[in-house]
Design a protein around this motif. Structure first.
Motif, PDB file in Angstrom:
ATOM      1  N   THR A 236      38.721  -2.198  30.997  1.00  0.00           N
ATOM      2  CA  THR A 236      39.484  -1.134  30.358  1.00  0.00           C
ATOM      3  C   THR A 236      40.557  -1.730  29.447  1.00  0.00           C
ATOM      4  O   THR A 236      40.870  -2.925  29.519  1.00  0.00           O
ATOM      5  CB  THR A 236      40.164  -0.250  31.415  1.00  0.00           C
ATOM      6  OG1 THR A 236      41.126  -1.048  32.121  1.00  0.00           O
ATOM      7  CG2 THR A 236      39.141   0.314  32.400  1.00  0.00           C
ATOM      8  N   VAL A 237      41.144  -0.877  28.630  1.00  0.00           N
ATOM      9  CA  VAL A 237      42.274  -1.308  27.804  1.00  0.00           C
ATOM     10  C   VAL A 237      43.377  -1.846  28.705  1.00  0.00           C
ATOM     11  O   VAL A 237      44.012  -2.869  28.403  1.00  0.00           O
ATOM     12  CB  VAL A 237      42.791  -0.134  26.943  1.00  0.00           C
ATOM     13  CG1 VAL A 237      44.088  -0.514  26.237  1.00  0.00           C
ATOM     14  CG2 VAL A 237      41.738   0.287  25.926  1.00  0.00           C
ATOM     15  N   GLU A 238      43.612  -1.183  29.836  1.00  0.00           N
ATOM     16  CA  GLU A 238      44.648  -1.620  30.768  1.00  0.00           C
ATOM     17  C   GLU A 238      44.323  -2.996  31.354  1.00  0.00           C
ATOM     18  O   GLU A 238      45.222  -3.810  31.573  1.00  0.00           O
ATOM     19  CB  GLU A 238      44.802  -0.602  31.899  1.00  0.00           C
ATOM     20  CG  GLU A 238      45.399   0.739  31.479  1.00  0.00           C
ATOM     21  CD  GLU A 238      44.391   1.611  30.711  1.00  0.00           C
ATOM     22  OE1 GLU A 238      43.149   1.347  30.828  1.00  0.00           O
ATOM     23  OE2 GLU A 238      44.835   2.532  30.008  1.00  0.00           O
ATOM     24  N   ASP A 239      43.034  -3.264  31.619  1.00  0.00           N
ATOM     25  CA  ASP A 239      42.642  -4.583  32.112  1.00  0.00           C
ATOM     26  C   ASP A 239      42.987  -5.667  31.093  1.00  0.00           C
ATOM     27  O   ASP A 239      43.532  -6.718  31.444  1.00  0.00           O
ATOM     28  CB  ASP A 239      41.128  -4.630  32.372  1.00  0.00           C
ATOM     29  CG  ASP A 239      40.693  -3.809  33.569  1.00  0.00           C
ATOM     30  OD1 ASP A 239      41.503  -3.610  34.490  1.00  0.00           O
ATOM     31  OD2 ASP A 239      39.529  -3.352  33.573  1.00  0.00           O
ATOM     32  N   VAL A 240      42.640  -5.426  29.841  1.00  0.00           N
ATOM     33  CA  VAL A 240      42.892  -6.423  28.797  1.00  0.00           C
ATOM     34  C   VAL A 240      44.389  -6.646  28.622  1.00  0.00           C
ATOM     35  O   VAL A 240      44.857  -7.781  28.487  1.00  0.00           O
ATOM     36  CB  VAL A 240      42.248  -5.995  27.459  1.00  0.00           C
ATOM     37  CG1 VAL A 240      42.482  -7.059  26.389  1.00  0.00           C
ATOM     38  CG2 VAL A 240      40.746  -5.748  27.631  1.00  0.00           C
ATOM     39  N   LYS A 241      45.150  -5.565  28.618  1.00  0.00           N
ATOM     40  CA  LYS A 241      46.604  -5.668  28.464  1.00  0.00           C
ATOM     41  C   LYS A 241      47.204  -6.467  29.617  1.00  0.00           C
ATOM     42  O   LYS A 241      48.060  -7.341  29.407  1.00  0.00           O
ATOM     43  CB  LYS A 241      47.231  -4.275  28.397  1.00  0.00           C
ATOM     44  CG  LYS A 241      48.747  -4.268  28.200  1.00  0.00           C
ATOM     45  CD  LYS A 241      49.287  -2.839  28.118  1.00  0.00           C
ATOM     46  CE  LYS A 241      50.796  -2.846  27.859  1.00  0.00           C
ATOM     47  NZ  LYS A 241      51.558  -3.500  28.950  1.00  0.00           N
ATOM     48  N   TRP A 242      46.753  -6.180  30.838  1.00  0.00           N
ATOM     49  CA  TRP A 242      47.277  -6.893  32.001  1.00  0.00           C
ATOM     50  C   TRP A 242      46.906  -8.368  31.957  1.00  0.00           C
ATOM     51  O   TRP A 242      47.749  -9.241  32.181  1.00  0.00           O
ATOM     52  CB  TRP A 242      46.735  -6.254  33.280  1.00  0.00           C
ATOM     53  CG  TRP A 242      47.204  -6.958  34.511  1.00  0.00           C
ATOM     54  CD1 TRP A 242      48.393  -6.779  35.161  1.00  0.00           C
ATOM     55  CD2 TRP A 242      46.507  -7.978  35.225  1.00  0.00           C
ATOM     56  NE1 TRP A 242      48.471  -7.634  36.243  1.00  0.00           N
ATOM     57  CE2 TRP A 242      47.333  -8.374  36.307  1.00  0.00           C
ATOM     58  CE3 TRP A 242      45.258  -8.596  35.060  1.00  0.00           C
ATOM     59  CZ2 TRP A 242      46.947  -9.363  37.210  1.00  0.00           C
ATOM     60  CZ3 TRP A 242      44.872  -9.576  35.963  1.00  0.00           C
ATOM     61  CH2 TRP A 242      45.706  -9.945  37.028  1.00  0.00           C
ATOM     62  N   GLY A 245      48.743 -10.042  28.912  1.00  0.00           N
ATOM     63  CA  GLY A 245      50.194  -9.935  28.878  1.00  0.00           C
ATOM     64  C   GLY A 245      50.734  -9.515  27.531  1.00  0.00           C
ATOM     65  O   GLY A 245      51.941  -9.599  27.287  1.00  0.00           O
ATOM     66  N   TRP A 246      49.862  -9.029  26.643  1.00  0.00           N
ATOM     67  CA  TRP A 246      50.294  -8.610  25.304  1.00  0.00           C
ATOM     68  C   TRP A 246      50.769  -7.170  25.316  1.00  0.00           C
ATOM     69  O   TRP A 246      50.596  -6.437  26.286  1.00  0.00           O
ATOM     70  CB  TRP A 246      49.129  -8.737  24.310  1.00  0.00           C
ATOM     71  CG  TRP A 246      48.562 -10.106  24.173  1.00  0.00           C
ATOM     72  CD1 TRP A 246      49.154 -11.293  24.525  1.00  0.00           C
ATOM     73  CD2 TRP A 246      47.268 -10.444  23.659  1.00  0.00           C
ATOM     74  NE1 TRP A 246      48.319 -12.342  24.259  1.00  0.00           N
ATOM     75  CE2 TRP A 246      47.156 -11.856  23.726  1.00  0.00           C
ATOM     76  CE3 TRP A 246      46.212  -9.705  23.152  1.00  0.00           C
ATOM     77  CZ2 TRP A 246      46.011 -12.527  23.289  1.00  0.00           C
ATOM     78  CZ3 TRP A 246      45.076 -10.366  22.721  1.00  0.00           C
ATOM     79  CH2 TRP A 246      44.982 -11.761  22.789  1.00  0.00           C
ATOM     80  N   THR A 247      51.310  -6.759  24.172  1.00  0.00           N
ATOM     81  CA  THR A 247      51.668  -5.354  24.005  1.00  0.00           C
ATOM     82  C   THR A 247      50.400  -4.527  23.841  1.00  0.00           C
ATOM     83  O   THR A 247      49.339  -5.053  23.459  1.00  0.00           O
ATOM     84  CB  THR A 247      52.545  -5.149  22.769  1.00  0.00           C
ATOM     85  OG1 THR A 247      51.771  -5.438  21.591  1.00  0.00           O
ATOM     86  CG2 THR A 247      53.784  -6.041  22.806  1.00  0.00           C
ATOM     87  N   LEU A 248      50.519  -3.241  24.099  1.00  0.00           N
ATOM     88  CA  LEU A 248      49.374  -2.347  23.933  1.00  0.00           C
ATOM     89  C   LEU A 248      48.900  -2.351  22.484  1.00  0.00           C
ATOM     90  O   LEU A 248      47.691  -2.319  22.221  1.00  0.00           O
ATOM     91  CB  LEU A 248      49.759  -0.936  24.372  1.00  0.00           C
ATOM     92  CG  LEU A 248      48.651   0.115  24.369  1.00  0.00           C
ATOM     93  CD1 LEU A 248      47.497  -0.305  25.266  1.00  0.00           C
ATOM     94  CD2 LEU A 248      49.209   1.475  24.809  1.00  0.00           C
ATOM     95  N   GLY A 249      49.841  -2.427  21.548  1.00  0.00           N
ATOM     96  CA  GLY A 249      49.461  -2.457  20.137  1.00  0.00           C
ATOM     97  C   GLY A 249      48.630  -3.676  19.791  1.00  0.00           C
ATOM     98  O   GLY A 249      47.616  -3.569  19.080  1.00  0.00           O
TER      99      GLY A 249
END
Length: 391
Positions: A236-242, A245-249
């Protein structure tokens, strides 16, 4: 995205894990570089994790093979990068990780170090910090490799300390040298060499490294995400962000850059894969694994319900979210393991997994014990289940 999304079941996600993380026996690798690329990077915060994670995926596991890559061919390098975690990545991939994650961290580390030097040490500023860095690099050029303490003999400024949180119950002195060498490593100027002691040691000398080519951050982030999706997708987008460690953008830009495709996940979630990776994969042969704390397979996703039951998390993770040693069967975490002081490997399963699974887990324990020999491993981050097994 319009239309009906392709669907990927939890069973398919577990099949992908077995294949792509080289955990099914038929897919095991010959060289540690293949392992590192297969999982994008090996967690290296705990020195033992690199060895244990790699050897679980090697056809012929040995500490010597990992040491070859880390310290002889230097085809595997450690970088403070994604999620401010140390990862061991291949030399070919390192410039992308550096531009996408390590260099931005180094910028923040430099600002923080300068702030702390100004507050907790005497006579420091940007000019003196830069001068000290140049002196350290010059000393390493002469010595070849040296520990922080040895470099302190050449560059006395490294021996200075900062008194942090003075007067508080948790006050502590921090070495300028340890902070500065960590900064130089994040900047890609130095690397960690073979530790002084066993491969479990975290006391190691430093050496210079050739500077990697400068890459645009946008290109580097896209490559990191492309590799992550190839190894961990669907995620998921949340997996990649976690994981990054980057910003959602930044995450969304990188996903758009690689043309990530949406798929439907079990339970109604939306996942992402690379274009052309929406179809099913063949089921691997049944497989078991004893993976170490912080292994990429357990730390690869924020949403873990498809391979780890939520009720088992408190036993397998510490309070900071670090995973301990885990026992796997066909893509699911079914227990935890530990090594006792006498070398015995012990494990506890969360339920009945069947005779075939128990036999396979026992065989993996024998395989692990075989290459460990007389080495005793205690995870850096202790978890309730692991502590209970060695008590």
């Amino acid at each position: 995205m319009s239309g009906i999304r392709p669907s990927i079941s939890d069973e398919q996600r577990r099949a992908r894990l077995g294949h792509r993380h080289l955990l099914a026996p038929a897919g095991r690798a010959a060289r540690v570089e293949e392992v590192a690329d297969a999982v994008v990077g090996l967690h290296a915060t705990d020195a033992a994790t690199v060895y244990l994670s790699a050897c679980a995926r090697l056809r012929e596991p040995s500490a010597a093979e990992v040491e070859r890559a880390l310290y002889e061919s230097v085809s595997l390098v450690k970088l403070l990068s994604m999620r401010r975690t140390i990862f061991a990545v291949t030399e070919e991939f390192a410039p992308y990780v550096s531009a996408a994650a390590a260099r931005p961290i180094a910028v923040k580390e430099r600002a923080t170090l300068l702030k702390h030097l100004g507050e907790f040490a005497e006579g420091w500023g940007e000019e003196r910090l830069a001068e000290t860095e140049r002196a350290v690099l010059a000393a390493l050029a002469v010595r070849g490799e040296a520990t922080t303490a040895e470099l302190g003999a050449d560059v006395p400024a490294l021996r200075e300390t900062m008194l942090m949180s003075a007067g508080k119950p948790y006050e502590a002195k921090q070495s300028v040298g340890s902070r500065l060498l960590r900064l130089l490593a994040s900047d890609g100027h130095v690397r960690r060499c073979r530790p002084r002691g066993s491969w479990l040691s975290s006391s190691y000398p430093w050496a210079l490294v050739e500077q990697w080519p400068e890459l645009p951050a946008r290109e580097a982030k896209a490559e990191v995400v492309r590799r992550w999706l190839a190894a961990y997708g669907p995620g998921t987008v949340e997996d990649v962000k976690w994981w990054t460690g980057w910003t959602l953008g930044d995450v969304r830009k990188a996903l758009a850059e690689v043309g990530a495709v949406e798929v439907a996940l079990a339970g109604g979630g939306v996942g992402l894969v690379l274009p052309g990776d929406e179809g099913p994969v063949a089921e691997p042969e049944p497989w078991a694994a004893l993976l170490p704390g912080l292994d990429p397979a357990v730390m690869g996703w924020r949403g873990r319900e498809w391979y780890l039951r939520p009720e088992h998390v408190p036993e397998l993770f510490d309070r900071a979210g670090n995973a301990g040693p885990t026992v796997w069967w066909c893509g699911e975490v079914v227990g935890g393991w530990a090594q006792r002081a006498d070398g015995e490997l012990v494990w506890r399963l969360f339920g009945d997994v069947g005779a075939a699974a128990e036999a396979a887990i026992g065989a993996e324990a024998e395989r692990l014990a075989g290459w460990l020999g007389e080495v005793r491993v205690t995870p850096r981050f202790r978890t309730p289940l692991e502590r209970g097994l060695v008590a």
